[in-house]
Design a protein around this motif. Sequence first.
Motif, PDB file in Angstrom:
ATOM      1  N   TYR A  43       8.097   6.522 -20.146  1.00  0.00           N
ATOM      2  CA  TYR A  43       9.298   5.941 -19.538  1.00  0.00           C
ATOM      3  C   TYR A  43      10.369   7.014 -19.352  1.00  0.00           C
ATOM      4  O   TYR A  43      10.974   7.137 -18.275  1.00  0.00           O
ATOM      5  N   PHE A  44      10.610   7.793 -20.412  1.00  0.00           N
ATOM      6  CA  PHE A  44      11.628   8.841 -20.345  1.00  0.00           C
ATOM      7  C   PHE A  44      11.295   9.854 -19.241  1.00  0.00           C
ATOM      8  O   PHE A  44      12.175  10.288 -18.500  1.00  0.00           O
ATOM      9  N   SER A  45      10.013  10.247 -19.155  1.00  0.00           N
ATOM     10  CA  SER A  45       9.600  11.259 -18.175  1.00  0.00           C
ATOM     11  C   SER A  45       9.892  10.821 -16.751  1.00  0.00           C
ATOM     12  O   SER A  45      10.466  11.575 -15.953  1.00  0.00           O
ATOM     13  N   HIS A  61      11.056   3.650 -13.402  1.00  0.00           N
ATOM     14  CA  HIS A  61      10.069   3.407 -14.456  1.00  0.00           C
ATOM     15  C   HIS A  61       8.733   2.983 -13.846  1.00  0.00           C
ATOM     16  O   HIS A  61       7.804   2.601 -14.568  1.00  0.00           O
ATOM     17  N   LEU A  62       8.621   3.065 -12.538  1.00  0.00           N
ATOM     18  CA  LEU A  62       7.392   2.685 -11.857  1.00  0.00           C
ATOM     19  C   LEU A  62       6.289   3.713 -12.131  1.00  0.00           C
ATOM     20  O   LEU A  62       6.520   4.907 -12.032  1.00  0.00           O
ATOM     21  N   GLY A  63       5.096   3.216 -12.475  1.00  0.00           N
ATOM     22  CA  GLY A  63       3.952   4.099 -12.657  1.00  0.00           C
ATOM     23  C   GLY A  63       3.662   4.485 -14.094  1.00  0.00           C
ATOM     24  O   GLY A  63       2.851   5.388 -14.336  1.00  0.00           O
ATOM     25  N   ILE A  64       4.286   3.828 -15.068  1.00  0.00           N
ATOM     26  CA  ILE A  64       4.089   4.187 -16.473  1.00  0.00           C
ATOM     27  C   ILE A  64       2.624   4.063 -16.891  1.00  0.00           C
ATOM     28  O   ILE A  64       2.064   4.961 -17.532  1.00  0.00           O
ATOM     29  N   THR A  65       1.982   2.956 -16.528  1.00  0.00           N
ATOM     30  CA  THR A  65       0.581   2.741 -16.912  1.00  0.00           C
ATOM     31  C   THR A  65      -0.320   3.777 -16.261  1.00  0.00           C
ATOM     32  O   THR A  65      -1.239   4.315 -16.900  1.00  0.00           O
ATOM     33  N   TYR A  66      -0.083   4.049 -14.989  1.00  0.00           N
ATOM     34  CA  TYR A  66      -0.864   5.076 -14.282  1.00  0.00           C
ATOM     35  C   TYR A  66      -0.733   6.428 -14.993  1.00  0.00           C
ATOM     36  O   TYR A  66      -1.709   7.167 -15.141  1.00  0.00           O
ATOM     37  N   ILE A  69       0.835  -1.209   0.000  1.00  0.00           N
ATOM     38  CA  ILE A  69       0.000   0.000   0.000  1.00  0.00           C
ATOM     39  C   ILE A  69       0.866   1.253   0.000  1.00  0.00           C
ATOM     40  O   ILE A  69       0.643   2.182  -0.790  1.00  0.00           O
ATOM     41  N   VAL A  70       1.861   1.295   0.903  1.00  0.00           N
ATOM     42  CA  VAL A  70       2.738   2.464   1.002  1.00  0.00           C
ATOM     43  C   VAL A  70       3.485   2.689  -0.303  1.00  0.00           C
ATOM     44  O   VAL A  70       3.582   3.819  -0.800  1.00  0.00           O
ATOM     45  N   ASN A  71       3.995   1.614  -0.905  1.00  0.00           N
ATOM     46  CA  ASN A  71       4.777   1.744  -2.135  1.00  0.00           C
ATOM     47  C   ASN A  71       3.911   2.197  -3.318  1.00  0.00           C
ATOM     48  O   ASN A  71       4.288   3.119  -4.054  1.00  0.00           O
ATOM     49  N   GLU A  72       2.754   1.557  -3.509  1.00  0.00           N
ATOM     50  CA  GLU A  72       1.898   1.907  -4.642  1.00  0.00           C
ATOM     51  C   GLU A  72       1.317   3.316  -4.490  1.00  0.00           C
ATOM     52  O   GLU A  72       1.229   4.074  -5.462  1.00  0.00           O
ATOM     53  N   TYR A  73       0.928   3.652  -3.267  1.00  0.00           N
ATOM     54  CA  TYR A  73       0.399   4.996  -3.027  1.00  0.00           C
ATOM     55  C   TYR A  73       1.505   6.031  -3.238  1.00  0.00           C
ATOM     56  O   TYR A  73       1.260   7.131  -3.755  1.00  0.00           O
ATOM     57  N   GLY A  74       2.719   5.677  -2.849  1.00  0.00           N
ATOM     58  CA  GLY A  74       3.859   6.564  -3.073  1.00  0.00           C
ATOM     59  C   GLY A  74       4.144   6.768  -4.551  1.00  0.00           C
ATOM     60  O   GLY A  74       4.486   7.877  -4.972  1.00  0.00           O
ATOM     61  N   ILE A  75       3.980   5.713  -5.356  1.00  0.00           N
ATOM     62  CA  ILE A  75       4.207   5.826  -6.803  1.00  0.00           C
ATOM     63  C   ILE A  75       3.206   6.781  -7.447  1.00  0.00           C
ATOM     64  O   ILE A  75       3.576   7.670  -8.223  1.00  0.00           O
ATOM     65  N   VAL A  76       1.926   6.610  -7.113  1.00  0.00           N
ATOM     66  CA  VAL A  76       0.884   7.457  -7.699  1.00  0.00           C
ATOM     67  C   VAL A  76       0.986   8.893  -7.188  1.00  0.00           C
ATOM     68  O   VAL A  76       0.988   9.854  -7.970  1.00  0.00           O
ATOM     69  N   SER A  77       1.067   9.051  -5.866  1.00  0.00           N
ATOM     70  CA  SER A  77       1.030  10.387  -5.262  1.00  0.00           C
ATOM     71  C   SER A  77       2.380  11.092  -5.272  1.00  0.00           C
ATOM     72  O   SER A  77       2.437  12.321  -5.253  1.00  0.00           O
ATOM     73  N   GLY A  78       3.458  10.317  -5.281  1.00  0.00           N
ATOM     74  CA  GLY A  78       4.786  10.919  -5.219  1.00  0.00           C
ATOM     75  C   GLY A  78       5.486  11.059  -6.553  1.00  0.00           C
ATOM     76  O   GLY A  78       6.343  11.939  -6.721  1.00  0.00           O
ATOM     77  N   TYR A  79       5.128  10.204  -7.514  1.00  0.00           N
ATOM     78  CA  TYR A  79       5.769  10.243  -8.825  1.00  0.00           C
ATOM     79  C   TYR A  79       4.811  10.719  -9.926  1.00  0.00           C
ATOM     80  O   TYR A  79       5.056  11.712 -10.600  1.00  0.00           O
ATOM     81  N   VAL A  80       3.712   9.975 -10.104  1.00  0.00           N
ATOM     82  CA  VAL A  80       2.829  10.190 -11.260  1.00  0.00           C
ATOM     83  C   VAL A  80       2.090  11.523 -11.188  1.00  0.00           C
ATOM     84  O   VAL A  80       2.148  12.321 -12.137  1.00  0.00           O
ATOM     85  N   LEU A  81       1.377  11.778 -10.086  1.00  0.00           N
ATOM     86  CA  LEU A  81       0.586  13.007  -9.992  1.00  0.00           C
ATOM     87  C   LEU A  81       1.441  14.276 -10.022  1.00  0.00           C
ATOM     88  O   LEU A  81       1.098  15.238 -10.725  1.00  0.00           O
ATOM     89  N   PRO A  82       2.564  14.342  -9.291  1.00  0.00           N
ATOM     90  CA  PRO A  82       3.399  15.548  -9.405  1.00  0.00           C
ATOM     91  C   PRO A  82       3.893  15.792 -10.831  1.00  0.00           C
ATOM     92  O   PRO A  82       4.001  16.940 -11.264  1.00  0.00           O
ATOM     93  N   LEU A  83       4.174  14.714 -11.554  1.00  0.00           N
ATOM     94  CA  LEU A  83       4.622  14.849 -12.941  1.00  0.00           C
ATOM     95  C   LEU A  83       3.500  15.403 -13.808  1.00  0.00           C
ATOM     96  O   LEU A  83       3.704  16.320 -14.613  1.00  0.00           O
ATOM     97  N   LEU A  84       2.298  14.867 -13.626  1.00  0.00           N
ATOM     98  CA  LEU A  84       1.150  15.328 -14.412  1.00  0.00           C
ATOM     99  C   LEU A  84       0.757  16.762 -14.080  1.00  0.00           C
ATOM    100  O   LEU A  84       0.195  17.472 -14.917  1.00  0.00           O
ATOM    101  N   LEU A  85       1.044  17.182 -12.863  1.00  0.00           N
ATOM    102  CA  LEU A  85       0.664  18.528 -12.431  1.00  0.00           C
ATOM    103  C   LEU A  85       1.753  19.562 -12.713  1.00  0.00           C
ATOM    104  O   LEU A  85       1.649  20.708 -12.254  1.00  0.00           O
ATOM    105  N   LEU A  86       2.772  19.185 -13.456  1.00  0.00           N
ATOM    106  CA  LEU A  86       3.810  20.144 -13.831  1.00  0.00           C
ATOM    107  C   LEU A  86       3.237  21.394 -14.513  1.00  0.00           C
ATOM    108  O   LEU A  86       3.663  22.511 -14.213  1.00  0.00           O
ATOM    109  N   PRO A  87       2.277  21.249 -15.435  1.00  0.00           N
ATOM    110  CA  PRO A  87       1.719  22.461 -16.064  1.00  0.00           C
ATOM    111  C   PRO A  87       0.911  23.338 -15.111  1.00  0.00           C
ATOM    112  O   PRO A  87       0.461  24.412 -15.498  1.00  0.00           O
ATOM    113  N   SER A  88       0.708  22.881 -13.882  1.00  0.00           N
ATOM    114  CA  SER A  88      -0.106  23.654 -12.944  1.00  0.00           C
ATOM    115  C   SER A  88       0.513  25.008 -12.623  1.00  0.00           C
ATOM    116  O   SER A  88      -0.198  25.939 -12.242  1.00  0.00           O
ATOM    117  N   PHE A  89       1.853  25.141 -12.779  1.00  0.00           N
ATOM    118  CA  PHE A  89       2.470  26.444 -12.536  1.00  0.00           C
ATOM    119  C   PHE A  89       1.904  27.476 -13.509  1.00  0.00           C
ATOM    120  O   PHE A  89       1.724  28.645 -13.179  1.00  0.00           O
TER     121      PHE A  89
END
Length: 429
Positions: free
Chosen positions: A332-334, A342-347, A260-280
Motif C-alpha cells: 500500500y505504501f509503495s 492503492h490500485l494493484g496491491i494484490t497484483y 480493460i484499459v483501466n486494469e491493463y493500465g494498473i498492471v502495466s503502468g503502476y505495478v510492473l514499473p514498480l517491480l522493475l525498479l531494481p532493474s537499473f
Amino acid sequence: MKKSIFIKSSIILIIGGFITKVLGMIIKIIITRLIGVEGIGLFMLITPCYLLLISIATFGFPIAISKLISEEKYNNKNIILSLVPITLLINIIIIILLLFFGHFISNNLLHEPRTYLGIISIGFVLPFVSISSIIRGYYFGKQRMIPHVVTIIFEDVIRLIILIIGIPIFLTKGLEYTIAFLIITNIFSELSSIIILTILLPNKNINKNDFIPNKNNLKNIFDISIPTTISRLIGNIGYFLEPIILTGVMLHIGYSSKYIVNEYGIVSGYVLPLLLLPSFFTMAISQALIPTISKAYSNNNFNYCKNKIKQAIFLSLLIGIPVTIFFELFPYFSLEFLYNTHLGITYLRVLAPICLFHYIQSPLTSSLQAMGKAKEAMNGTIIGMITRTVLLFILTYLKIGIWGLIISTSISIILVTTHQYKQIKKVLY
C-alpha cells in the motif's frame, strides 16, 4: 586489473542508473498524476509497439559494437560509421510503414482509435534512438561508462522539464494528443545524448571511406546482431500481441473497453514499473558484463567468466531480495507514495517474488551474448514468448480478468531464466 575495471564500470553504471531511475520515477509520478489511469492505459497500449519498433530500428547493433570493440581487433571508426547509413535506411522504411498502417494498428489491432497519433509519433523518434544507441555501443566496448551515465541523466532532466511545461498544454487538446507528445519528447532527449556523445568521441577526423562498410566487419556484426534482434523481436512481438489478445478476447467475452484499459493500465503502468525498479541495478551489471565476458571468453579464460557471472547473480539478488520483501510487506505504501493510488496491491504481492527470477535474467542473457551464444539466448526468448502468448489467450477466456496476464507473465519469466541458466552451464562447465 580486469576485476577493477569491471567493478568500476559496474559502480559507475549503478550510480548513474540509480539517479536516472529516481528521475524516471519523478517523471512517471508527474505523468500518472496528470493524465490519470485512463491516460496511462492508453500509453501502455502503445508501449509494446514502441519497444517492438525500437528493437527493429536498432537491430542489435549496440551489443554487437560493444562486443567487437572490446576485443580490440577491428577498425572502431569504420564499425560505427558504416552502420549509420544502414540504420537510417531501416528507420526510413519503418516510418513509411507506420504512415501506411498506423490506422490499421490503432483501430483493428489495439481497438483504440486514440492511439493513432502516438503510433505515428514513434516513427519520428526511432532514428534518434538508433544513432544514439550506436554511439553508446562504442563507449560500452571501451568500458568508458561516464559519458553514457552523463547523457542518460541529461536526457531525463531535459524530458522532465519539457513534460512539466507541455503536458498541461496538450491535455487541453485531448488524451490522444498528450500521449503523442509524451513520445515525441524522446526526440529532444535522444538528440542531446547524440550531441554530447559525439563531442566526446576521440579521433574526429572522418572521411567518406569511413562510411563504406567492411565486409568482414559487417559479417561479424550481423552474426551477433541478427540473433540478438530476433530474440528481442520475439519478446517484443509477444509484448506487442499482449494488449491485442487482451482487448480482443476480453471484449469478446463481455468485458467493457473502459475496464480493460483501466486494469491493463494498473498492471502495466503502476505495478510492473514498480517491480522493475531494481532493474537499473541488474542492467548496470549486464552492460558492464558484455565487454568483460567477451574479452575473457575470446582469450579462453573460462574460470574468469564463471566468477563474473556468479558475481553478477549475487549482486542482482543482493538488491532484489530486500526490495521484494519490502513490496510484500508494504504494498500500500509503495503504490500510494509513488502513484498516489492503492490500485494493484494484490497484483504487486503476487508478482514480487516472481520478479526475483527476472532480476537475474538480464545478466544471464548478456553473458550468453558476450560469449557469442546469441542463438541460445534467442531460443530462451522463443520459449518464453510462445508460452506466454498461448497461456494468455487460454487463461483470458476463463473470465478471470487481468489475472490471465499475471499468470502467463509469471510462468514465462521463470521458464526463460531457467533456460538461460542451463545454457550458461552447458557452455562453461
